[in-house]
Motif scaffolding. Sequence first.
Motif, short mmCIF file in Angstrom:
data_model
loop_
_atom_site.label_atom_id
_atom_site.label_comp_id
_atom_site.label_asym_id
_atom_site.label_seq_id
_atom_site.Cartn_x
_atom_site.Cartn_y
_atom_site.Cartn_z
N SER A 444 35.73 34.42 52.10
CA SER A 444 36.61 35.55 52.36
C SER A 444 36.58 36.62 51.28
CB SER A 444 38.06 35.04 52.49
OG SER A 444 38.53 34.53 51.25
N THR A 445 35.83 36.43 50.20
CA THR A 445 35.91 37.31 49.04
C THR A 445 35.02 38.53 49.18
OG1 THR A 445 36.25 35.32 47.70
CG2 THR A 445 35.89 37.39 46.53
N ASN A 446 35.62 39.71 49.18
CA ASN A 446 34.88 40.96 49.19
C ASN A 446 34.50 41.36 47.77
OD1 ASN A 446 35.33 41.47 52.07
ND2 ASN A 446 37.45 41.86 51.47
N LEU A 447 33.54 42.27 47.66
CA LEU A 447 33.14 42.77 46.35
C LEU A 447 33.95 44.04 46.05
CD1 LEU A 447 31.17 41.87 44.17
CD2 LEU A 447 29.52 43.50 45.05
N ASP A 448 35.26 43.86 45.93
CA ASP A 448 36.14 44.98 45.60
C ASP A 448 37.26 44.49 44.70
OD1 ASP A 448 37.76 43.56 47.33
OD2 ASP A 448 38.27 45.28 48.59
N ASN A 449 37.98 45.43 44.12
CA ASN A 449 39.00 45.09 43.15
C ASN A 449 40.10 44.21 43.75
OD1 ASN A 449 40.13 45.87 40.31
ND2 ASN A 449 41.86 46.09 41.71
N ARG A 450 40.46 44.46 45.01
CA ARG A 450 41.53 43.68 45.63
C ARG A 450 41.14 42.21 45.73
NH1 ARG A 450 46.07 43.72 47.75
NH2 ARG A 450 46.38 45.92 47.32
N SER A 451 39.94 41.92 46.21
CA SER A 451 39.51 40.53 46.30
C SER A 451 39.28 39.91 44.93
CB SER A 451 38.23 40.42 47.13
OG SER A 451 38.50 40.37 48.51
N LEU A 452 38.79 40.72 43.99
CA LEU A 452 38.47 40.19 42.67
C LEU A 452 39.71 39.86 41.86
CD1 LEU A 452 35.52 42.55 41.62
CD2 LEU A 452 35.36 40.19 42.43
N TYR A 453 40.80 40.61 42.06
CA TYR A 453 41.94 40.46 41.16
C TYR A 453 43.30 40.31 41.84
CZ TYR A 453 38.48 41.97 37.76
OH TYR A 453 37.35 42.06 36.99
N LEU A 454 43.46 40.74 43.08
CA LEU A 454 44.79 40.80 43.69
C LEU A 454 44.99 39.84 44.85
CD1 LEU A 454 45.25 44.69 43.74
CD2 LEU A 454 46.09 43.07 42.03
N ASN A 455 43.93 39.35 45.46
CA ASN A 455 44.05 38.48 46.64
C ASN A 455 43.80 37.03 46.29
OD1 ASN A 455 44.51 40.68 48.27
ND2 ASN A 455 42.49 40.65 49.23
N PHE A 456 44.46 36.14 47.03
CA PHE A 456 44.06 34.73 47.04
C PHE A 456 42.87 34.61 47.99
CE2 PHE A 456 48.40 34.63 45.60
CZ PHE A 456 48.43 33.60 44.67
N GLU A 457 41.74 34.10 47.48
CA GLU A 457 40.50 34.06 48.24
C GLU A 457 39.89 32.67 48.22
OE1 GLU A 457 39.63 36.55 49.98
OE2 GLU A 457 40.19 38.42 49.00
N LEU A 458 38.94 32.45 49.12
CA LEU A 458 38.26 31.17 49.23
C LEU A 458 36.80 31.38 49.62
CD1 LEU A 458 38.32 28.05 49.33
CD2 LEU A 458 39.03 28.24 51.72
N MET A 459 35.90 30.87 48.79
CA MET A 459 34.46 30.86 49.09
C MET A 459 33.96 29.43 48.95
SD MET A 459 33.33 34.10 49.61
CE MET A 459 31.64 34.41 49.03
N ILE A 460 32.86 29.12 49.62
CA ILE A 460 32.20 27.85 49.40
C ILE A 460 30.77 28.12 48.99
CG2 ILE A 460 31.61 27.54 51.85
CD1 ILE A 460 32.00 24.46 51.28
N ALA A 461 30.35 27.51 47.88
CA ALA A 461 28.99 27.63 47.37
C ALA A 461 28.21 26.39 47.82
CB ALA A 461 28.99 27.73 45.85
#
Length: 511
Positions: A444-461
């Motif tokens: 769910s993580t975008n390459l923007d300030n909101r995803s990087l610092y303000l949102n709760f996000e989840l990625m799987i590597a």
Amino acid sequence: MDWLVESSKLTWTSWGIAASILLIHVAAFFSAFHSLQHVRTSQAAVAWVVGLITLPYLSLPMYWIFARHRFEGYREAIREVGNTHERSVAAIRRELTTPADCQSTNLNSPLEHVADVLDTPISEGNEFRLLIDGDAFFDTLVQQIQRARRYVYAEFYILRDDEVGKRFADALIERAREGVVVRLLYDEVGCLRLPGQYVQRLLDAGVDVHAFNTRQGWVNRLQINFRNHRKLVVVDGRHAVIGGLNIGDEYRGKNVWKDRWRDSSVAITGQATRKIQAVFAGDYYWAARTNLPEADWGDREPEAVQDSEHQAGPSSEQRTTSTSTATDARGRAAVCTTGPADIRPRAAMMFAAAIQAARSRLWISTPYLIPDESLMVALSMAKARGVDVRVLIPAVPDEWPVFLAGYHYEHELAELGIPVFRYYAGMLHQKAVLIDDSLALIGSTNLDNRSLYLNFELMIAIEDSLFIDDVAKALSQDFRDSRHSNHDRKPLRPWFARAGTAVARLFSPVL
């Protein structure tokens, strides 16, 4: 005498206005001092100080709504629940964390680099299936829910009361009426347009529904700038689906500018599902302040699952449908959970670690392109190493301010020799990173300030050759459906597009 009364009223009104003005300026002064100590970057601190001193009436409320970058209380909520539900909280820590500030892997692969930087464990022996676009995602989601025997956990940023939303609700309600524990979290900002009767229908059927509610507690009254942007479903602690899609018709390409909504998700079976379950548990503890007594953490004998088809995973017929890839893979994975409750900027660290691990290929697909300075440096270093760096972004807007701001960074990347491709075969909403032939990240993580610092996000590597090959084939087709948009480095036309881009860039820290 009347004129004395009127004069007295005017005097008190004048004093009240003067006192209010003085109070605002005093509050602005102390807020400016607060910004010097707490705002994340020095540039942002300078901007807030100037704004608070020169335009206090406008800047003061904006500061206390938008300037905060740390989510208060989330970790404390887990500690609070841990006092009475020690087993579950211990399971969350076990599933999501490794010892901090020490090397916990051999750093032999990009996956190990990402996991080590995030202090998150690697799970072995998982099965993954790449789900391309909305139909594959929603079909798999509903199938998994319908097979649940003990519990279903679901969490989404946006829920719509439309055809897809009703189908999702019906699946949850059917399981709840059969005695399955069903719990649902949603973000109250993302679901502002969700009718109250949608939630009430779920509650009436026995579904446990909670808004994530970032505004809990008096300290958090103004925390409307934070979002829970995660999208996940966990079934019986054994199966999970995560990705970038919300629940709504638009995510199937309906009622949007383009007929296709391009997105990717992952269906997962294996150890990684309990780690995704731990992500839900932490969010649930914040929202509901209670335990998940039915959760299977693998430290007790699980109840028998009666549905043999569910145990075996998708059938061969389901695996070969046109809406998902034809292969199931088995391999290692690390669940990357990030958010404003983190002490460190873990989302930016995740991207930076993946970028630095690239040796031959670095392909990034993101709907929003507002990288911070550290990631611009990391991308520049990857290009300098001779890595095939490419960035894929939409050609049509989903959010106009973010879309316009992306043009600025597109031109910055052009100066670094990094090509940016704009996708023309639909609305690109995919969040994916491909590193060499070694690692794929989806979530769910975008390459923007909101995803990087303000949102709760989840990625799987994910580290698995078959799955990575599926992702590489899908991204290769995406690039064929795109155009190299920053090749000639020409400025935007007309002039008001350039002006809009410049203004949007100023607001990029809160976009």
